[in-house]
Write an enzyme that holds these catalytic residues in place. Structure first.
Site, PDB file in Angstrom:
ATOM      1  N   GLU A 185      61.128  84.254  80.654  1.00  0.00           N
ATOM      2  CA  GLU A 185      60.709  84.116  79.250  1.00  0.00           C
ATOM      3  C   GLU A 185      61.955  83.719  78.469  1.00  0.00           C
ATOM      4  OE1 GLU A 185      57.742  84.291  78.229  1.00  0.00           O
ATOM      5  OE2 GLU A 185      56.605  85.608  79.549  1.00  0.00           O
ATOM      6  N   CYS A 225      61.977  84.744  69.678  1.00  0.00           N
ATOM      7  CA  CYS A 225      61.753  83.541  70.505  1.00  0.00           C
ATOM      8  C   CYS A 225      60.572  82.749  69.967  1.00  0.00           C
ATOM      9  CB  CYS A 225      61.518  83.941  71.958  1.00  0.00           C
ATOM     10  SG  CYS A 225      60.223  85.164  72.154  1.00  0.00           S
TER      11      CYS A 225
END
Ligand code: NAP
Length: 454
Positions: free
Chosen positions: A228, A262
């Site tokens: 990720e 993010c």
């Protein structure tokens, strides 16, 4: 990196930790193996009982844990408490759903019986970032433990107290000794663990270089990984949108977690017909944000995580301005104690500017004027990243087109990108691979075993 608690609001070092030695790490891995042998024999009900207890501990102690998070990495206390509560929800979600997600799946063949079985792999190393110091870990740990895997956490070096607290939660919740352990180690010690045969898989949430390093070592060791990584999410606003809502949600989407997310909306593509209006609204919205002590209830924006974060965004903004970008507001460090940075907006960003292609991990929004949805999608997709994306429009055809054509792990319509335990989460391109959450998250570290009984 030194393993320490350094308050980003003051830059005072509050506590320093002695890293674990190789021998201590080896012992932890051995404990993890023993715990896995026990946990894999437990019924789903027994695992779920402990997981619900972990959820209860998190709910009961949300404020206490929230204060540690705020102290270590600077997010506002209210958002830290909300993060812990979300973790409790995710823990309950996997307590409720693991048995169903991992039930044998009968497949009709010429066998007497044939089916898919989902079995745990064993100890999994989780390398995690500081920005959502509890959520990133729990969204790995809850499904991993419910599947019967065990977890070894290498958390970011600036959130050791969060890391130790999480270990304590699973211990107190009744999981076997060693089922979830924190390793206080720096990034340089990760390779040794990945090459240990007893460690069966790895997951990393963080930057591209860290992800590439873990993935290449795991490639050599033939071990599964989930990555990720970063993002530079597009947020498209079309003329039919509710502009007030789009700007209000867009402001939150860019500045949440002090701009260090993010899945933050980082590039805003606004149709030319509404561009000037939206620009003024965004400027007003950014300028009303309250910046200050993250412990205070009325603060919207706390400090960035460290001095490097301030320097890095300052360099990116200076480079963009030099290349011809225009500053609409903010986007500058605030003098004085701590790593405070004024949220801001840039427009007219040329292709040559670094930020055109790079992630900005701070509260700076990039505004692009576009003539059509096609143009918005084309520029959006020119990014090396592909994590989340969002579009504000009431036009169904535009919604469908964005869903089909935006290169991202998710598209959110008339709202911002957010993770949700019920839905898979992850990216494509340089944002990583594999999925967390939902059924994908719990099956990610399972052996999908083919069973055929003749
Ligand atoms: P980072 O520097 O990559 O750190 C993340 C973790 O990796 C830390 O535990 C770090 O340890 C470790 N690490 C660093 N270099 C390593 C290496 N070569 N080998 C093994 N481990 C290594 O990332 P960050 O700057 O803290 O986090 C921000 C990044 O994470 C952003 O790009 C953000 O977009 C991304 N992120 C992605 C998601 C997602 O779900 N896609 C979620 C959150 C954040 P040390 O602290 O000891 O260096």
């Amino acid at each position: 990196m030194t393993i320490q608690t350094k308050n980003p609001a003051t830059n005072k070092v509050l506590k320093t930790f002695e890293p674990h030695t190789d021998a201590e790490v080896d012992l932890a891995i051995a404990r993890s193996v023993v715990a896995h042998h026990e946990l894999r024999t437990w019924s789903f009900e027994k695992r779920a009982k402990c997981m619900r207890q972990a959820a209860k501990i998190m709910r009961d102690e949300a404020e206490k844990l929230g204060k540690i998070m705020t102290t270590e990495m600077g997010k506002t206390l209210k958002s830290a408490i909300a993060e812990v509560q979300k973790c409790a929800t995710a823990a309950d979600y996997y307590a409720d759903t693991a048995a169903e997600y991992l039930a044998d799946e009968i497949v009709e063949t010429d066998a007497q019986t044939s089916y898919r079985a989902f079995l745990p792999l064993g100890p999994v190393l989780a390398v995690m970032p500081w920005n959502y110091p509890i959520w990133q870990v729990i969204r790995f740990a809850a499904p991993a433990l419910m599947a019967g895997n065990t977890g070894l956490l290498k958390h970011a070096s600036n959130v050791p107290q969060c890391a130790l607290y999480i270990e304590g939660i699973f211990k107190r919740a009744g999981f076997p000794e060693g089922a979830f352990q924190t390793l206080l180690i720096g990034g340089a010690k990760v390779e040794r663990i990945l090459r240990d045969d007893r460690v069966r898989a790895a997951t990393l949430t963080g930057s591209e270089p860290a992800g590439a390093s873990v993935a290449s070592i795991c490639g050599e060791e033939i071990k599964p990984t989930v990555l990720e990584l970063g993002g530079s999410d597009a947020f498209i606003i079309m003329p039919s949108a509710d502009l007030e809502k789009a700007v209000s949600v867009g402001t939150t989407a860019r500045t949440q977690n002090n701009g260090q997310s993010c899945i933050a909306a980082k590039r805003f593509f606004v149709h030319a017909d509404i561009y000037d209006d939206v620009k003024v609204r965004f400027k007003d919205s950014f300028e009303t944000l309250t910046i200050g002590d993250p412990m205070k209830g009325d603060t919207d924006i706390g400090p960035l995580v460290d001095e490097d974060a301030v320097n890095s965004v300052t360099e990116q903004v200076d480079d963009a301005l030099k290349a011809g970008a225009v500053r609409i507001c903010g986007a500058e460090p605030i003098d004085g104690e701590g790593n405070f940075y004024r949220p801001g907006i840039l427009e007219n960003i040329p292709k040559e500017a670094r930020v055109y292609h790079e992630e900005i991990f701070a509260p700076v929004a990039l505004l692009f004027k576009v003539e059509s949805l096609d143009e918005a999608i084309e520029i959006a997709n020119s990014s090396p990243f592909g994590l989340g994306s969002a579009i504000f429009t009431t036009d169904k055809d535009e919604q469908k087109k964005a869903i089909r054509e935006l290169e991202a792990g998710g598209t959110f319509v008339n709202t911002m990108t957010a993770s949700n335990p019920h839905l898979p989460f992850g990216g494509i391109k340089r944002s990583g691979y594999g999925r967390e959450l939902a059924s994908e998250g719990i099956r990610a570290f399972c052996n999908t075993k083919t069973v055929y009984i003749a």
